[in-house]
Design a protein around this motif. Structure first.
Motif, mmCIF file in Angstrom:
data_model
loop_
_atom_site.group_PDB
_atom_site.id
_atom_site.type_symbol
_atom_site.label_atom_id
_atom_site.label_comp_id
_atom_site.label_asym_id
_atom_site.label_seq_id
_atom_site.Cartn_x
_atom_site.Cartn_y
_atom_site.Cartn_z
ATOM 1 N N GLY A 231 0.867 -1.023 -0.231
ATOM 2 C CA GLY A 231 -0.107 -0.031 -0.035
ATOM 3 C C GLY A 231 0.905 1.369 0.097
ATOM 4 N N ALA A 232 2.049 1.166 0.425
ATOM 5 C CA ALA A 232 3.004 2.419 0.221
ATOM 6 C C ALA A 232 4.005 2.201 -0.754
ATOM 7 C CB ALA A 232 3.978 2.432 1.609
ATOM 8 N N ASP A 233 4.617 3.053 -1.198
ATOM 9 C CA ASP A 233 5.836 3.193 -2.269
ATOM 10 C C ASP A 233 6.628 2.160 -1.787
ATOM 11 O OD1 ASP A 233 4.182 5.182 -3.735
ATOM 12 O OD2 ASP A 233 5.713 6.784 -2.679
ATOM 13 N N GLY A 234 7.219 1.375 -3.004
ATOM 14 C CA GLY A 234 8.406 0.407 -3.002
ATOM 15 C C GLY A 234 9.546 1.264 -3.580
ATOM 16 N N PHE A 235 10.511 0.265 -3.799
ATOM 17 C CA PHE A 235 11.834 1.018 -4.414
ATOM 18 C C PHE A 235 12.457 -0.133 -4.895
ATOM 19 C CE2 PHE A 235 13.009 0.496 -0.028
ATOM 20 C CZ PHE A 235 14.161 0.099 -0.122
ATOM 21 N N PHE A 236 12.899 0.184 -6.293
ATOM 22 C CA PHE A 236 13.858 -0.766 -6.894
ATOM 23 C C PHE A 236 15.101 -0.879 -6.413
ATOM 24 C CE2 PHE A 236 10.836 -0.678 -10.218
ATOM 25 C CZ PHE A 236 11.047 -2.124 -10.946
ATOM 26 N N SER A 237 15.926 -1.906 -5.882
ATOM 27 C CA SER A 237 17.240 -2.134 -5.548
ATOM 28 C C SER A 237 18.017 -2.950 -6.315
ATOM 29 C CB SER A 237 17.148 -2.755 -4.033
ATOM 30 O OG SER A 237 18.453 -2.914 -3.502
ATOM 31 N N LYS A 238 18.905 -2.181 -6.943
ATOM 32 C CA LYS A 238 20.081 -3.378 -7.885
ATOM 33 C C LYS A 238 21.378 -3.472 -6.941
ATOM 34 C CE LYS A 238 18.788 -1.317 -12.320
ATOM 35 N NZ LYS A 238 18.572 -2.471 -13.112
ATOM 36 N N ASN A 239 21.926 -2.379 -6.166
ATOM 37 C CA ASN A 239 23.198 -2.508 -5.491
ATOM 38 C C ASN A 239 22.852 -3.177 -4.109
ATOM 39 O OD1 ASN A 239 25.753 -1.473 -6.391
ATOM 40 N ND2 ASN A 239 25.789 -0.186 -4.570
ATOM 41 N N ALA A 240 23.639 -4.308 -4.169
ATOM 42 C CA ALA A 240 23.793 -5.096 -2.672
ATOM 43 C C ALA A 240 23.767 -4.187 -1.523
ATOM 44 C CB ALA A 240 24.555 -6.121 -2.982
ATOM 45 N N ARG B 116 29.625 3.869 -12.363
ATOM 46 C CA ARG B 116 30.064 2.988 -13.428
ATOM 47 C C ARG B 116 30.136 1.395 -13.174
ATOM 48 N NH1 ARG B 116 36.092 5.244 -14.293
ATOM 49 N NH2 ARG B 116 35.904 3.703 -16.122
ATOM 50 N N THR B 117 29.906 0.938 -11.995
ATOM 51 C CA THR B 117 29.775 -0.189 -11.809
ATOM 52 C C THR B 117 28.441 -0.660 -10.736
ATOM 53 O OG1 THR B 117 31.496 -0.538 -10.044
ATOM 54 C CG2 THR B 117 31.935 -1.109 -12.384
ATOM 55 N N ILE B 118 27.951 -1.616 -10.509
ATOM 56 C CA ILE B 118 27.009 -2.072 -9.399
ATOM 57 C C ILE B 118 27.181 -3.388 -8.895
ATOM 58 C CG2 ILE B 118 24.743 -2.831 -9.236
ATOM 59 C CD1 ILE B 118 23.508 -0.548 -11.069
ATOM 60 N N ASP B 119 27.519 -3.378 -7.721
ATOM 61 C CA ASP B 119 27.408 -4.698 -7.017
ATOM 62 C C ASP B 119 26.066 -5.362 -6.892
ATOM 63 O OD1 ASP B 119 30.323 -4.339 -6.333
ATOM 64 O OD2 ASP B 119 29.770 -3.185 -4.408
ATOM 65 N N TYR B 120 25.865 -6.254 -7.919
ATOM 66 C CA TYR B 120 24.606 -6.969 -7.903
ATOM 67 C C TYR B 120 24.503 -8.148 -7.053
ATOM 68 C CZ TYR B 120 22.904 -4.576 -12.439
ATOM 69 O OH TYR B 120 22.730 -3.724 -13.187
ATOM 70 N N LEU B 121 23.362 -8.451 -6.369
ATOM 71 C CA LEU B 121 23.065 -9.639 -5.786
ATOM 72 C C LEU B 121 22.878 -10.685 -6.701
ATOM 73 C CD1 LEU B 121 20.328 -8.559 -3.408
ATOM 74 C CD2 LEU B 121 22.695 -9.167 -2.520
ATOM 75 N N VAL B 122 23.445 -11.897 -6.293
ATOM 76 C CA VAL B 122 23.214 -13.254 -7.315
ATOM 77 C C VAL B 122 22.595 -14.222 -6.283
ATOM 78 C CG1 VAL B 122 24.149 -14.776 -8.654
ATOM 79 C CG2 VAL B 122 25.153 -12.548 -8.811
ATOM 80 N N GLN C 144 28.201 -9.715 -7.581
ATOM 81 C CA GLN C 144 28.872 -9.748 -8.674
ATOM 82 C C GLN C 144 28.938 -8.339 -8.879
ATOM 83 O OE1 GLN C 144 30.377 -12.380 -10.454
ATOM 84 N NE2 GLN C 144 31.405 -10.879 -11.722
ATOM 85 N N THR C 145 30.249 -7.940 -9.192
ATOM 86 C CA THR C 145 30.445 -6.379 -9.681
ATOM 87 C C THR C 145 30.435 -6.211 -11.245
ATOM 88 O OG1 THR C 145 31.724 -5.812 -7.752
ATOM 89 C CG2 THR C 145 32.019 -4.283 -9.583
ATOM 90 N N LEU C 146 29.329 -5.491 -11.813
ATOM 91 C CA LEU C 146 29.009 -5.586 -13.297
ATOM 92 C C LEU C 146 29.243 -4.043 -13.677
ATOM 93 C CD1 LEU C 146 26.532 -8.331 -13.463
ATOM 94 C CD2 LEU C 146 28.865 -8.490 -14.342
ATOM 95 N N PRO C 147 29.648 -3.795 -15.043
ATOM 96 C CA PRO C 147 29.278 -2.425 -15.463
ATOM 97 C C PRO C 147 28.093 -1.870 -15.394
ATOM 98 C CG PRO C 147 30.611 -3.935 -17.077
ATOM 99 C CD PRO C 147 30.002 -4.791 -15.951
ATOM 100 N N SER C 148 27.689 -0.773 -15.249
ATOM 101 C CA SER C 148 26.409 -0.019 -15.315
ATOM 102 C C SER C 148 26.313 1.222 -16.367
ATOM 103 C CB SER C 148 26.094 0.637 -13.772
ATOM 104 O OG SER C 148 24.791 1.062 -13.602
ATOM 105 N N PRO C 149 26.472 0.739 -17.424
ATOM 106 C CA PRO C 149 26.105 1.736 -18.442
ATOM 107 C C PRO C 149 24.869 2.532 -18.529
ATOM 108 C CG PRO C 149 25.810 -0.380 -19.516
ATOM 109 C CD PRO C 149 26.277 -0.512 -18.265
ATOM 110 N N GLY C 150 24.783 3.833 -18.323
ATOM 111 C CA GLY C 150 23.517 4.562 -18.515
ATOM 112 C C GLY C 150 22.927 4.676 -16.977
#
Length: 297
Positions: free
Chosen positions: A67-76, A99-105, A87-93
Motif C-alpha cells: 500500500g506504500a511506495d516500494g523501491f527498486f534495489s540493484k546495488n547489494a 560506473r559499476t553495480i554490486d549486484y546480488l546473485v 557480482q560487480t558488473l558495469p552499469s552503462p547509463g
C-alpha cells in the motif's frame, strides 16, 4: 518457517544463520504477513533458484507493504551476510552515475529468505547470464491495452507459438499480462535478439492489426495488446518466474501450460496466488524447466 511474531527470531536455513524481524507485519492488504512471504520464498526456492542463478538480481522492496511506495534495489545492501553472493558488473547509463553495480546473485535458499525479510517482494532479472554476458533467453512481454485483458494476451501468445521455435514457455506476469519465453542457443548478442523480436512483433502487428501493436506509443494501444520486444535489451529486466508481485493480493508470475492458455475463458483462469502456485508446483513440477537447457561452459 511458519509462526508469526513481532519479536526478532533467529533461524537456521540450510546451515545459514539468519535473524528475522517484524514477522507479523502485514505486507498485503488482504492480510498476508512478512512471515507468509518468507515462507513462500523458502518453499518455492527449489524451482525458483535455477532461474536466478548466474543472473544479476534486481529486487523491489516494500518495507511498509504494497500500500506504500516500494523501491527498486540493484546495488547489494552494504549490511548483508558474508555468504550472500554478489557480482560487480558495469552499469552503462546508470541513473545514479555509477560506473559499476554490486549486484546480488541468488544461488541458495537462505539468500531468498534474507531478501524476503527485507520485504523484497519482487525479483527481476535480465535475459543474459553473468558467465557469458550473452542472452540464453528471449521474451515477448504481452501488455493488454485499455479495453483488453489477459484473454487477449492469450490469443497473442498462441500466435507467437506459431512463429517462434521451441522450446517455448508462457507465464502470467502476476499483474495484467502474459510473457512468452524462448531459448537462445545460437550465440546472438542481446541487441540482435531484441531486433529480431521487434521484427516478429511488427509482423504480427501487420498480420493482426486489430489485436497486436508493436509501437510503444500509448495512444495506439486501445483495444490491442502491446507486444513489447524491448525487454530483450541487455539493460532491462523482467519479473522472474515464481516472483511475487506487489498487487492487492499476493499474486505470482506463474508458469502455465499451453493447454491452459488455450482453454482460458475468464481472466481468473490465468491468475494465481502464492498458495495456489505452491500447489501447482507440487502437482506439475517446474513448467519453465525446458528453458534451463544445458549450462553454458
Amino acid at each position: 518457517m511458519g509462526g508469526a511474531s513481532g519479536a526478532d527470531q533467529a533461524v537456521e536455513v540450510d546451515g545459514r544463520q539468519l535473524k528475522l524481524s517484524n514477522l507479523d507485519k502485514v505486507l498485503y492488504p488482504a492480510g498476508t504477513t512478512k512471515a507468509e512471504v518468507i515462507d513462500y520464498y523458502a518453499r518455492i526456492a527449489d524451482v525458483l533458484l535455477p532461474h536466478l542463478t548466474d543472473r544479476p538480481l534486481t529486487v523491489v522492496r516494500f518495507p511498509e507493504g504494497v500500500g506504500a511506495d516500494g523501491f527498486f534495489s540493484k546495488n547489494a545492501p552494504a549490511h548483508r551476510p558474508a555468504w550472500v553472493t554478489t557480482q560487480t558488473l558495469p552499469s552503462p547509463g546508470s541513473t545514479k552515475n555509477r560506473r559499476t553495480i554490486d549486484y546480488l546473485v541468488a544461488e541458495e535458499r537462505p539468500t531468498l529468505v534474507w531478501l524476503a525479510n527485507l520485504a523484497a517482494l519482487e525479483m527481476h532479472t535480465p535475459m543474459w547470464r553473468i558467465s557469458t554476458r550473452k542472452p540464453d533467453l528471449l521474451v515477448a512481454d504481452l501488455d493488454p491495452g485499455p479495453g483488453t485483458n489477459v484473454l487477449d494476451c492469450a490469443r497473442v501468445a498462441l500466435l507467437l507459438r506459431e512463429v517462434l521455435p521451441e522450446p517455448l514457455c508462457v507465464k502470467t506476469s502476476g499483474s495484467k499480462g502474459l510473457q512468452v519465453y524462448g531459448r537462445v542457443d545460437d550465440g546472438r548478442d542481446s541487441m540482435r535478439v531484441r531486433d529480431d523480436m521487434r521484427t516478429v512483433a511488427e509482423r504480427l502487428a501487420r498480420d493482426h492489426p486489430d489485436l497486436v501493436v508493436s509501437n510503444m506509443r500509448k495512444d495506439l494501444r486501445h483495444g490491442r495488446v502491446l507486444l513489447d520486444w524491448s525487454q530483450n535489451n541487455p539493460a532491462k529486466t523482467t519479473v522472474s518466474v515464481y516472483s511475487l508481485r506487489a498487487r492487492a493480493s499476493p499474486t505470482v508470475s506463474t508458469p502455465v501450460s499451453w493447454d491452459e492458455v488455450a482453454a482460458a475463458r475468464d481472466p481468473r483462469d490465468l491468475a494465481f496466488t502464492a498458495t495456489q502456485v505452491l500447489d501447482r508446483v507440487a502437482r506439475h513440477g517446474d513448467l519453465f524447466a525446458p528453458l534451463l537447457g544445458q549450462q553454458e561452459r
